[in-house]
Motif scaffolding. Structure first.
Motif, PDB file in Angstrom:
ATOM      1  N   ALA A  11     103.462  -2.251   5.343  1.00 53.97           N
ATOM      2  CA  ALA A  11     102.820  -3.533   5.506  1.00 53.97           C
ATOM      3  C   ALA A  11     102.723  -3.705   7.233  1.00 53.97           C
ATOM      4  N   LEU A  12     101.505  -4.052   7.382  1.00 54.47           N
ATOM      5  CA  LEU A  12     101.476  -4.673   8.990  1.00 54.47           C
ATOM      6  C   LEU A  12     101.610  -6.098   9.250  1.00 54.47           C
ATOM      7  N   SER A  13     102.025  -6.406  10.503  1.00 60.31           N
ATOM      8  CA  SER A  13     102.143  -7.665  10.939  1.00 60.31           C
ATOM      9  C   SER A  13     100.642  -8.038  11.055  1.00 60.31           C
ATOM     10  N   ARG A  14     100.430  -9.565  10.388  1.00 54.53           N
ATOM     11  CA  ARG A  14      98.945 -10.289  10.381  1.00 54.53           C
ATOM     12  C   ARG A  14      98.285 -10.093  11.700  1.00 54.53           C
ATOM     13  N   ILE A  15      99.216 -10.188  12.747  1.00 56.18           N
ATOM     14  CA  ILE A  15      98.494 -10.070  13.877  1.00 56.18           C
ATOM     15  C   ILE A  15      98.969  -8.831  14.600  1.00 56.18           C
ATOM     16  N   ILE A  16      98.051  -7.875  14.947  1.00 53.34           N
ATOM     17  CA  ILE A  16      98.310  -6.567  15.460  1.00 53.34           C
ATOM     18  C   ILE A  16      98.089  -6.395  17.172  1.00 53.34           C
ATOM     19  N   GLN A  17      98.660  -5.723  17.616  1.00 50.59           N
ATOM     20  CA  GLN A  17      98.470  -5.738  19.218  1.00 50.59           C
ATOM     21  C   GLN A  17      97.673  -4.295  19.376  1.00 50.59           C
ATOM     22  N   GLY A  18      96.437  -4.480  20.101  1.00 49.10           N
ATOM     23  CA  GLY A  18      95.599  -3.243  20.511  1.00 49.10           C
ATOM     24  C   GLY A  18      96.130  -2.717  21.886  1.00 49.10           C
ATOM     25  N   LEU A  19      95.844  -1.199  21.972  1.00 43.86           N
ATOM     26  CA  LEU A  19      96.009  -0.503  23.206  1.00 43.86           C
ATOM     27  C   LEU A  19      95.017   0.024  23.764  1.00 43.86           C
ATOM     28  N   TRP A  20      93.841  -0.384  23.358  1.00 47.40           N
ATOM     29  CA  TRP A  20      92.665   0.110  23.929  1.00 47.40           C
ATOM     30  C   TRP A  20      92.450   0.220  25.514  1.00 47.40           C
ATOM     31  N   GLY A 262      93.850  -7.683  21.950  1.00 53.75           N
ATOM     32  CA  GLY A 262      93.411  -6.804  23.165  1.00 53.75           C
ATOM     33  C   GLY A 262      93.892  -7.128  24.661  1.00 53.75           C
ATOM     34  N   SER A 263      94.528  -7.908  24.562  1.00 52.93           N
ATOM     35  CA  SER A 263      95.296  -8.333  26.024  1.00 52.93           C
ATOM     36  C   SER A 263      96.578  -7.777  26.066  1.00 52.93           C
ATOM     37  N   GLY A 264      97.076  -7.342  27.396  1.00 54.12           N
ATOM     38  CA  GLY A 264      98.355  -7.071  27.566  1.00 54.12           C
ATOM     39  C   GLY A 264      99.321  -8.236  28.190  1.00 54.12           C
ATOM     40  N   LYS A 265      98.601  -9.213  28.147  1.00 55.29           N
ATOM     41  CA  LYS A 265      99.480 -10.577  28.591  1.00 55.29           C
ATOM     42  C   LYS A 265     100.190 -11.172  27.530  1.00 55.29           C
ATOM     43  N   ILE A 266     101.455 -11.602  27.610  1.00 55.66           N
ATOM     44  CA  ILE A 266     102.175 -11.915  26.178  1.00 55.66           C
ATOM     45  C   ILE A 266     101.663 -13.428  26.020  1.00 55.66           C
ATOM     46  N   ASP A 267     101.353 -14.176  26.836  1.00 57.25           N
ATOM     47  CA  ASP A 267     100.890 -15.512  26.557  1.00 57.25           C
ATOM     48  C   ASP A 267      99.799 -15.295  25.757  1.00 57.25           C
ATOM     49  N   ARG A 268      98.822 -14.409  26.121  1.00 57.00           N
ATOM     50  CA  ARG A 268      97.555 -14.678  24.854  1.00 57.00           C
ATOM     51  C   ARG A 268      98.059 -13.985  23.644  1.00 57.00           C
TER      52      ARG A 268
END
Ligand SMILES: NC(=O)c1ccc[n+]([C@@H]2O[C@H](COP(=O)([O-])OP(=O)(O)OC[C@H]3O[C@@H](n4cnc5c(N)ncnc54)[C@H](OP(=O)(O)O)[C@@H]3O)[C@@H](O)[C@H]2O)c1
Length: 298
Positions: A11-20, A262-268
């Motif tokens: 099961a995945l979290s609905r929002i995924i964090q990308g590392l591109w 796609g952002s590495g900023k936690i606020d985003r």
């Protein structure tokens, strides 16, 4: 955070964090580990990468962070991709090309696991449509990797419905996702029938470049300006930022999109998560759909 069940095991979290874009974030392993923790605290437990990201360096960078805290492995889901042989100073290819042969898929999976120190992958994707694809051979490779316990599930990325269907059939209906590009500036998968096809086979897509790579907010072209204007108008009504509304637009679709931030900023990342609480009105969804003027309603 809502989880999307892909098969019996994943099961995945609905929002995924990308590392591109990870390499451009210039984080130390310690800073990346802290970022991963902040994501987990928000409920974002799924992380998306690929063999080729960061000129073949992103998986190793993520692995260096995970190595600092091996216990983290059981708290996150890792998605990665294979099948592209990108021309690079790190590889000997005379031309960038696709490779979905048995040996490539199996070797690439093992290498990704090795680089990320992660023992197994939660989701393993074929990155792009390969015109030379042998569906039975790819199915055999993916099934063997699953039988070896190296992957818990598999899927594809950037496949049109016809090509998805061919591999889906060859794997006995085991593809769990299609990672595709969708945003208020990208309608390819509305127009090629993927939204309808994926609903019909009950396969939720992961969504890449949900903010069109930032173009919605920074683009000076007419399409971006039009979309931005509509989002800014609506953001006054909803009292949330324009990126939150963009994510809410994706989340409203019944195909059950899983946007990849796609952002590495936690606020985003926080803004992506905030969108889960925004109920976009039916008519407002259409205002965003037609804002770029790419899509016409007949
Ligand atoms: N399967 C595929 O073929 C494929 C292709 C591409 C990507 N992906 C996956 O999808 C993930 C997301 O793609 P993406 O990075 O293109 O996603 P995105 O969220 O559409 O774009 C991220 C970019 O937008 C900028 N941005 C975000 N919010 C902004 C704002 N409010 N104002 C101005 N700029 C803003 C970010 O800048 P900051 O960094 O400054 O926040 C970053 O450069 C990738 O990490 C990767 O995992 C998959």
């Amino acid at each position: 955070m809502e989880k999307i069940q892909l098969n019996n095991e994943v099961a995945l979290s609905r929002i995924i964090q990308g590392l591109w874009r990870l390499k451009s974030w210039k984080m130390t392993p310690e800073a990346l580990l802290e970022f991963v923790h902040q994501c987990i605290d928000l409920g974002v437990t799924s992380f998306d990468t690929a063999e080729i990201y960061g000129n073949y360096e992103a998986e190793a960078m993520f692995g260096e962070a995970l190595k600092l805290e091996p216990e983290l492995r059981s708290k996150i889901e890792i998605i990665t991709k294979t099948g592209i042989n990108m021309k690079s100073d790190k590889r000997p290819y005379s031309i960038g090309h696709y490779d979905t042969t048995y040996d490539k898929v199996v070797a690439s999976c093992k290498k990704s696991i090795d680089l990320m120190h992660c023992e197994y992958l939660d989701v393993f994707l074929i990155h792009r449509e390969d015109p030379l694809i042998n569906h039975k051979e790819v199915a055999r490779a993916l099934n063997d990797l699953k039988a070896m316990g190296l992957i818990k599930s598999f899927g594809v990325s950037n496949f049109d419905p016809f090509k998805f269907d061919a591999l889906h059939k060859a794997t006995g209906g085991q593809l769990v996702t299609n990672q595709i590009e969708v945003s208020p500036l990208c309608f390819e998968h509305f127009n090629n029938g993927n939204m309808d096809y994926l609903q019909s086979v009950d396969v939720p897509p992961m969504i890449w470049s949900p903010l069109a790579g930032g173009q919605i907010f920074t683009g000076s072209d007419e399409r971006s300006t039009n979309v931005r204007r509509v989002l800014e108008d609506l953001s006054k009504d909803y009292g949330v930022e324009t990126d939150v509304l963009t994510y809410a637009w994706l989340l409203k679709h019944p195909v059950r999109m899983m946007p990849i931030c796609g952002s590495g900023k936690i606020d985003r990342v926080k803004n992506a998560v905030k969108a889960l609480d925004v109920e976009l009105k039916h008519e407002d969804w259409y205002k965003i759909y037609v804002a770029s003027k790419d899509q016409e309603l007949r």
